[in-house]
Design a protein around this motif. Structure first.
Motif, PDB file in Angstrom:
ATOM      1  N   SER A   1       3.335   1.703   2.058  1.00 22.33           N
ATOM      2  CA  SER A   1       2.161   0.540   2.182  1.00 22.33           C
ATOM      3  C   SER A   1       1.949   0.080   0.789  1.00 22.33           C
ATOM      4  N   GLU A   2       2.007   0.910  -0.275  1.00 19.33           N
ATOM      5  CA  GLU A   2       1.784   0.368  -1.557  1.00 19.33           C
ATOM      6  C   GLU A   2       2.874  -0.452  -1.971  1.00 19.33           C
TER       7      GLU A   2
ATOM      8  N   THR B   1       6.024   8.675   1.197  1.00 18.24           N
ATOM      9  CA  THR B   1       4.875   8.737   2.449  1.00 18.24           C
ATOM     10  C   THR B   1       4.328   7.473   2.997  1.00 18.24           C
ATOM     11  N   ASN B   2       3.932   7.415   3.968  1.00 15.55           N
ATOM     12  CA  ASN B   2       3.256   6.195   4.635  1.00 15.55           C
ATOM     13  C   ASN B   2       2.332   5.280   3.634  1.00 15.55           C
ATOM     14  N   GLU B   3       1.640   6.239   2.947  1.00 14.04           N
ATOM     15  CA  GLU B   3       0.662   5.681   1.964  1.00 14.04           C
ATOM     16  C   GLU B   3       1.417   4.859   0.901  1.00 14.04           C
ATOM     17  N   LYS B   4       2.418   5.503   0.393  1.00 17.41           N
ATOM     18  CA  LYS B   4       3.527   4.968  -0.607  1.00 17.41           C
ATOM     19  C   LYS B   4       4.222   3.863  -0.080  1.00 17.41           C
TER      20      LYS B   4
END
Length: 503
Positions: free
Chosen positions: A355-356, A350-353
């Motif tokens: 970014s992390e 995911t985009n969130e992952k």
């Protein structure tokens, strides 16, 4: 063309490697990479074996779309029902059921005669067929079973609805010529063989698993069961990367054979599995070992410089040994990071992952001048190794030497409360572990401690793997850092978090 299906059983048979214990997220990360690699079937586990296996199969079934998901099941109704339940959400599903057939297994393990086994095959393969269309049936210890009885067992399975007949060399006993002759005999004698494919599942006890699998293909098998890096209990299983590259490289012999494998994903997949399992292949491992494309001899070096084909029968980039010029560092942006993930075949994040992971990449880039492919893969592996019950989390540590002794001071968040302790030990790792014991208020027994370099540069990341036990529970922890003490502390805390996840 003749399609050779590749079944990967890293998540089932491979996990039976001593000291390997993957959680559901780690299994899912490997499954996603196997899907990118192009394996036809992912044997995701043995649903009846444990709640953890059942949940991992369920999770993988809900996420993987291209590969068929398979669960192993003994030839008994409760196993079959459990497998069917675990596979419920899979778009493409298979139940792989088995029963032992060799004389030694019939007498000492099953306490069943031939007639009882045939009746069980007839009844339970049909029962499995009532849940899913795709049934694979195995005669465990097939290569030590009487050939005539094998024919009867497999013929019965086909009549009951099996579409794949797997022939396991369960103890790695046979030689290539014997396997070739057995597969040929079975193809010529099994009733209704035109309705099913023959598969082979070899073990490496005598170092012949790959050779036997290749002989099986030559004898008429159209499916090979294998693992990444040849993982598996005892001496391991057939190495996926070796079988695939033999077929790919020796087109003079296998000119009519193809696989669905994207060979450029072999090396990234191997590295990811090695990092997540803590089992790093030996340097001289064929295809994916560190030295697989290294040439030290002056004569060899001269030949390779003149023409690589003098000593290289395949190009490094064919198996995913990166040749791109994109070197990442602390000034690299997110776009370059995402491009590197794409080149390494890392998908489904995911985009969130992302970014992390980019945030973690930036932290690592502050410690290392250059970030190598292995470093990127290690970030993915480290993220997947995180357990859901992250009760303990390292905040800071300091190592001092006082009066000839080593003292470790550790700061750990216990849930949301920061706690600090100090302890002396024989070295920085021993002192750190003793300080951790003080913080958590109990001790774990250290059974195994291992340290590996993820890359070969001077500022390389280290991966630490530990096996700890408490009571009857044995847990594996992994951690990585450019600092070997920090990697060790992270591995120890990871193991302890796993303990609390399962109590």
């Amino acid at each position: 063309m003749r399609k050779i299906k590749i079944v990967d059983t890293t998540l089932r048979d491979g996990e039976q490697t001593p000291r390997v214990n993957l959680n559901s997220e780690e299994k899912l990360r490997i499954a996603k990479q196997l899907e990118t690699l192009g394996v036809d079937v992912i044997e995701a586990g043995f649903a009846m074996a444990s709640p953890g296996d059942f949940e991992a199969i369920k999770l993988i079934s809900s996420e993987i779309k291209k590969s068929t998901i398979s669960s192993l099941a003994r030839l008994v109704k409760k196993d079959i029902e459990r497998a069917a339940e675990a596979l419920k959400e899979a778009e493409k599903k298979r139940i792989h059921t088995f029963i032992a057939t060799s004389p030694i297994h019939r007498e000492f393990k099953l306490k069943m005669n031939k007639e009882e086994i045939i009746n069980s095959i007839r009844e339970n393969v049909a029962y499995a067929k009532s849940f899913v269309n795709e049934i694979e049936f195995s005669c465990e210890d097939a290569t030590r079973t009487e050939k005539e009885f094998l024919v009867e067992a497999y013929s019965t399975a086909v009549e009951a609805g099996a579409v794949v007949l797997n022939v396991p060399d369960t103890v790695g006993y046979r030689t290539p010529q014997e396997v070739f002759e057995l597969i040929k005999y079975l193809k010529e004698n099994i009733r209704g063989i035109e309705k099913a494919e023959i598969s082979v599942h070899c073990h490496d006890d005598l170092g012949l698993s790959v050779s036997n699998s290749i002989a099986a293909i030559q004898g008429g098998a159209n499916q090979v069961e294998c693992t990444i890096n040849g993982l598996g209990e005892r001496a391991g299983n057939t190495s996926l990367e070796e079988v695939v590259m033999i077929i790919h490289t020796r087109k003079d012999i296998f000119k009519d054979c193809i696989t669905n494998i994207e060979t450029t994903q072999l090396y990234p997949t191997s590295k990811l599995v090695g990092l997540l399992t803590g089992v790093i292949p030996q340097p001289n491992k064929a295809i994916i070992g560190t030295n697989a494309f290294s040439h030290e001899s002056g004569i060899h070096q001269h030949g390779v410089l003149s023409n690589p084909e003098t000593y290289e029968i395949m190009k490094p980039e064919t198996v995913g040994r990166s040749t791109d010029s994109l070197v990442l560092g602390k000034l690299s942006g997110k776009h370059a990071f995402e491009d590197k993930l794409k080149n390494l075949g890392i998908k489904g994040l995911t985009n969130e992952k992302i970014s992390e992971l980019f945030s973690e990449f930036k932290k690592l880039a502050d410690k290392k001048k250059y970030i190598l492919d292995e470093d990127i893969l290690s970030l993915i592996a480290d993220d997947a190794a995180t357990v859901s019950t992250n009760k303990f989390r390292l905040d800071n540590f300091e190592i001092k030497r006082e009066n000839g002794k080593v003292k470790a001071s550790i700061d750990i968040f216990v849930e949301n409360n920061k706690k600090s302790e100090s302890a002396q030990g024989d070295g920085p790792v021993d002192a750190s572990f003793k300080a951790i014991h003080k913080i958590i208020g109990e001790e774990f027994k250290m059974e195994e401690y291992k340290l590996d370099a993820i890359t070969g540069d001077v500022d390389a990341q280290a991966q630490s793997s530990v096996v700890v036990s408490k009571g009857e529970k044995r847990l594996i922890g992994r951690g990585q850092s450019t600092d070997i003490v920090e990697a060790s502390i992270k591995a120890y805390i990871n193991a302890i978090n796993r303990f609390y996840q399962y109590i």
